[in-house]
Each structure stands twice: as C-alpha cells, then as structure tokens.
Design an enzyme around this catalytic site. Structure first.
Site, mmCIF file in Angstrom:
data_model
loop_
_atom_site.group_PDB
_atom_site.id
_atom_site.type_symbol
_atom_site.label_atom_id
_atom_site.label_comp_id
_atom_site.label_asym_id
_atom_site.label_seq_id
_atom_site.Cartn_x
_atom_site.Cartn_y
_atom_site.Cartn_z
ATOM 1 N N GLY A 8 0.845 -1.208 0.000
ATOM 2 C CA GLY A 8 0.000 0.000 0.000
ATOM 3 C C GLY A 8 0.869 1.242 0.000
ATOM 4 O O GLY A 8 0.545 2.252 0.638
ATOM 5 N N GLY A 11 -0.225 5.267 -0.894
ATOM 6 C CA GLY A 11 -1.139 6.105 -0.118
ATOM 7 C C GLY A 11 -0.431 7.267 0.566
ATOM 8 O O GLY A 11 0.761 7.519 0.344
ATOM 9 N N ASP A 34 1.979 -1.796 -4.488
ATOM 10 C CA ASP A 34 0.630 -1.244 -4.418
ATOM 11 C C ASP A 34 -0.216 -1.950 -5.468
ATOM 12 O O ASP A 34 0.321 -2.497 -6.444
ATOM 13 C CB ASP A 34 0.660 0.271 -4.711
ATOM 14 C CG ASP A 34 -0.549 0.986 -4.129
ATOM 15 O OD1 ASP A 34 -0.417 1.591 -3.045
ATOM 16 O OD2 ASP A 34 -1.641 0.930 -4.739
ATOM 17 N N ILE A 35 -1.520 -1.910 -5.263
ATOM 18 C CA ILE A 35 -2.410 -2.512 -6.271
ATOM 19 C C ILE A 35 -2.510 -1.611 -7.501
ATOM 20 O O ILE A 35 -2.793 -2.073 -8.604
ATOM 21 C CB ILE A 35 -3.805 -2.809 -5.661
ATOM 22 C CG1 ILE A 35 -4.614 -3.709 -6.594
ATOM 23 C CG2 ILE A 35 -4.570 -1.539 -5.349
ATOM 24 C CD1 ILE A 35 -5.779 -4.376 -5.918
ATOM 25 N N ASP A 53 -1.377 -7.326 -5.328
ATOM 26 C CA ASP A 53 -2.683 -7.280 -4.670
ATOM 27 C C ASP A 53 -2.543 -7.981 -3.318
ATOM 28 O O ASP A 53 -2.336 -9.191 -3.257
ATOM 29 C CB ASP A 53 -3.715 -8.000 -5.560
ATOM 30 C CG ASP A 53 -5.105 -8.007 -4.936
ATOM 31 O OD1 ASP A 53 -5.259 -7.502 -3.799
ATOM 32 O OD2 ASP A 53 -6.037 -8.516 -5.590
ATOM 33 N N TYR A 142 -15.217 1.330 9.657
ATOM 34 C CA TYR A 142 -13.760 1.503 9.694
ATOM 35 C C TYR A 142 -13.241 1.098 11.084
ATOM 36 O O TYR A 142 -12.278 0.343 11.219
ATOM 37 C CB TYR A 142 -13.425 2.969 9.401
ATOM 38 C CG TYR A 142 -11.969 3.327 9.504
ATOM 39 C CD1 TYR A 142 -11.067 2.938 8.516
ATOM 40 C CD2 TYR A 142 -11.480 4.099 10.564
ATOM 41 C CE1 TYR A 142 -9.726 3.291 8.594
ATOM 42 C CE2 TYR A 142 -10.153 4.457 10.643
ATOM 43 C CZ TYR A 142 -9.274 4.054 9.658
ATOM 44 O OH TYR A 142 -7.947 4.405 9.735
ATOM 45 N N LYS A 146 -10.733 -1.830 12.407
ATOM 46 C CA LYS A 146 -9.509 -1.507 13.165
ATOM 47 C C LYS A 146 -9.427 -2.328 14.453
ATOM 48 O O LYS A 146 -8.367 -2.841 14.804
ATOM 49 C CB LYS A 146 -9.431 0.000 13.443
ATOM 50 C CG LYS A 146 -9.051 0.813 12.230
ATOM 51 C CD LYS A 146 -7.649 0.470 11.748
ATOM 52 C CE LYS A 146 -7.322 1.010 10.386
ATOM 53 N NZ LYS A 146 -6.055 0.495 9.833
ATOM 54 N N ILE A 172 -3.417 12.137 10.269
ATOM 55 C CA ILE A 172 -2.053 12.481 9.845
ATOM 56 C C ILE A 172 -2.104 13.649 8.857
ATOM 57 O O ILE A 172 -2.824 13.588 7.851
ATOM 58 C CB ILE A 172 -1.360 11.277 9.141
ATOM 59 C CG1 ILE A 172 -1.430 10.010 10.014
ATOM 60 C CG2 ILE A 172 0.075 11.625 8.776
ATOM 61 C CD1 ILE A 172 -0.572 10.017 11.231
HETATM 62 N N1 SER Z 1 -7.385 9.437 9.458
HETATM 63 C C1 SER Z 1 -8.285 8.329 9.491
HETATM 64 C C2 SER Z 1 -9.624 8.697 9.031
HETATM 65 O O1 SER Z 1 -10.008 9.827 9.220
HETATM 66 C C3 SER Z 1 -8.371 7.797 10.884
HETATM 67 O O2 SER Z 1 -7.383 6.891 11.103
HETATM 68 O O3 SER Z 1 -10.313 7.870 8.539
#
Ligand code: SER
Length: 322
Positions: A8, A11, A34-35, A53, A142, A146, A172
């Site tokens: 990946g 990204g 990466d894919i 993949d 999501y 996680k 981030i």
């Molecule tokens: N930055 C991510 C998001 O907003 C959270 O880990 O989905």
C-alpha cells in the site's frame, strides 16, 4: 541486512514512508508495492516497485520469499468516510488484506508493522486522555475493522509468535499525497485552501477536538517501533501515539497568524461529524513513551509553520502553469 516491503505504498503514509526508509536502509533494500500501477513519481523513480494485490496471499508469499524480505510495513486500507459508503468493501479489503499478509507472516516469519487508528475507539470510550487499554466499541465500519485488526494481530503474536507491531495513529497531516476519504482529512485540506484561496469550508463543527500528528512524527513512530527491542514491548501492537489535539477553530486561528486574511466557515457533514464525535479528543500515549521512547517533535505551531512554508513554495512555483 534488512530487506523491506511496503504494502500500500501509494497512499498518504506509504509514499513518504518509502522515501524515508530508502534513505535509512538504501534504495535497493526498500520495495514499494501497491495494487495501483502508477504512483507518485518519487516512489516509482526512487527504487524498486512491484504491482501487488495484498488480498492475493500467494502473490504476497512469492514476492516476500523471492526478495528475501524480513520487514513488512502493511499500509493497505480504506479510510473511514469511504468505508461508511461501502461497508462490505471496507470489511473485505481492510480485513481481507490484513488476514492474507498475517498468514504469510506466520509462514515466512518476517517482522510486520500494522497501523491501527483513533478510529478503533467509540462513543463509550473515555474521550480525554484515552487510556491504552480501555473500552473499544466503535460504531463506524472503519472502526470495526480496526478493532478486529488489532485483535487479529494480537492473536498471531500470542498464538504463533509473529512479530507484528503497530500504533494507533491520530489524523495524519502531510503535504505530498492527500489522504482521501478520512474524517480527519479537513486538517490537510485546510492548508491547501488557505494557501491557495485564503478561505475554507469545514465539514466538522468548529469545536470538534481530534488527535492529530504531522507526517515526520508518524514516520518516526512507525520506524522507531519497528526498531525497538521486542522484549520491551508490553503490547506489541496498537500503541496509542499522540502529538497534538486541536479543533477546526484552533487550527484556523493558527493559520491566521501566517495568513491574516484567512477565513473559515462551516457546512457540517453529519456522517463525518458523527464519526469524529465518537473518537477521542486526546490519547494517553505513556505506554509508547515508556516502552520504546516515543516522543513527537511537532506541535500545532511548528506543523502549521512548516505546512504553510512548503505549500506556499510549491503553489507559487506552479502558478505560471495554472
Ligand atoms: N485518518 C483516518 C480517518 O479519518 C483515521 O485513522 O479515517
């Protein structure tokens, strides 16, 4: 000698992590994968690249065995807002690719970095100074992937001794490749809009506090944890790491110190606001500080200064071509 594979790599984090690791370990020793077939030019030109993949564990096995890889940074994932639009795909990709690579890790015994997120917490988690071990009942898909991912990593570590390590990243902030589809993305976009147009419309309420981190600290966290003494790691994976916590109102005020005409208004997106409201305001990262010496370098002030400097330079260089 270390041989590293980044899964990946195209990204937001992977693009910059690849360059960072190539500087540390030598460009030939860091393979980007990466894919997608075409990625940021820095990544394609700076060293080896393999199209792969991550869901295909046979291909993952073959690449890792052939290249004699002993460290994998696993960064393939779909972010929170996109996950919410397609929960089935979110589960299939986020869990399927992790499961596929963990199975290979168990066979080939490489060290592996797997990021978790503030998204692994939910509305019933203590919001301030969120502990390392606490309630984790997220209501976003999501977040579900996680938490399940954290547990799966723990399982492979405890049952099979796979050396899988990870942190819970905050949002981030970076300036090379945009994040795309997250709830914390406003804190990246605000800088682009502030430098280009001196105004920004925010999809979160002005008082929404979230943990955030500047990319250089995120890279440092990942690599420091991967280099740490295995026996010092009480948790192995899902270490809380924090750097700064702010609201849209606070970051706008900070930007205004550099761009006095900057204005912000609000058009709240209920989906992302709901997700943000369920995430911590600020995590307690004392376990990471104690076990492997985590400490961030960037405050809100320092990050804002740097982001504006970098983007102003970049956009003024391009102005003639726009
Ligand atoms: N930055 C991510 C998001 O907003 C959270 O880990 O989905």
């Amino acid at each position: 000698m270390d041989k590293i594979l980044i899964i990946g790599a195209g990204g937001q984090i992977g693009t910059e992590l690849t360059g960072y690791l190539r500087t540390m370990y030598g460009e030939k020793n860091v393979i980007a994968s990466d894919i997608r077939a075409t990625l940021h030019p820095d990544l394609m030109d700076g060293g080896p690249f393999i199209r792969m993949d991550a869901l295909d564990s046979r291909q993952v096995y073959q690449v890792i065995q052939k290249e004699r890889v002993n460290q994998v940074y696993f960064l393939a994932a779909i972010l929170s807002a996109v996950c919410e639009k397609n929960p089935e795909m979110a589960w299939d990709i986020n869990m399927g690719s992790l499961n596929s690579v963990l199975r290979v890790a168990n066979e080939l015994k490489f060290r592996m970095f797997v990021p978790s997120s503030i998204g692994a917490f939910g509305a019933t988690t203590p919001k301030k100074n969120t502990p390392q071990l606490t309630i984790q009942r997220p209501n976003s898909i999501y977040g579900v992937t996680k938490v399940a991912g954290e547990l799966l990593c723990d399982y492979y570590n405890q049952k099979y001794g796979v050396d899988v390590r990870g942190v819970r990243f905050p949002g981030i902030i970076s300036n090379v490749v945009p994040p795309g589809g997250g709830t914390t993305d406003y804190a990246v976009d605000i800088f682009h809009k502030a430098v280009k147009y001196q105004k920004f419309t925010c999809y979160l309420r002005e008082d929404t506090f979230l943990d955030m981190m500047y990319m250089p600290d995120a890279l440092k966290a990942a690599v420091t944890l991967m280099e740490a003494d295995y026996n010092a790691l009480r948790y192995h994976n899902a270490y809380n790491v924090a750097a700064m916590s702010f609201s849209p109102k606070m970051i706008a005020e900070e930007i205004r110190k550099h761009i006095p005409d900057f204005t912000i208004d609000y058009a709240v997106d209920p989906v992302r606001q709901g997700i943000a409201d369920s995430w911590p305001d600020s995590m307690d990262d004392s376990a990471a500080r104690k076990d492997w010496g985590w400490s961030p370098d960037y405050t809100l002030e320092a990050m804002t200064r740097d982001m504006i400097k970098v983007l102003t330079k970049r956009f003024s260089g391009r102005e003639n071509h726009e």
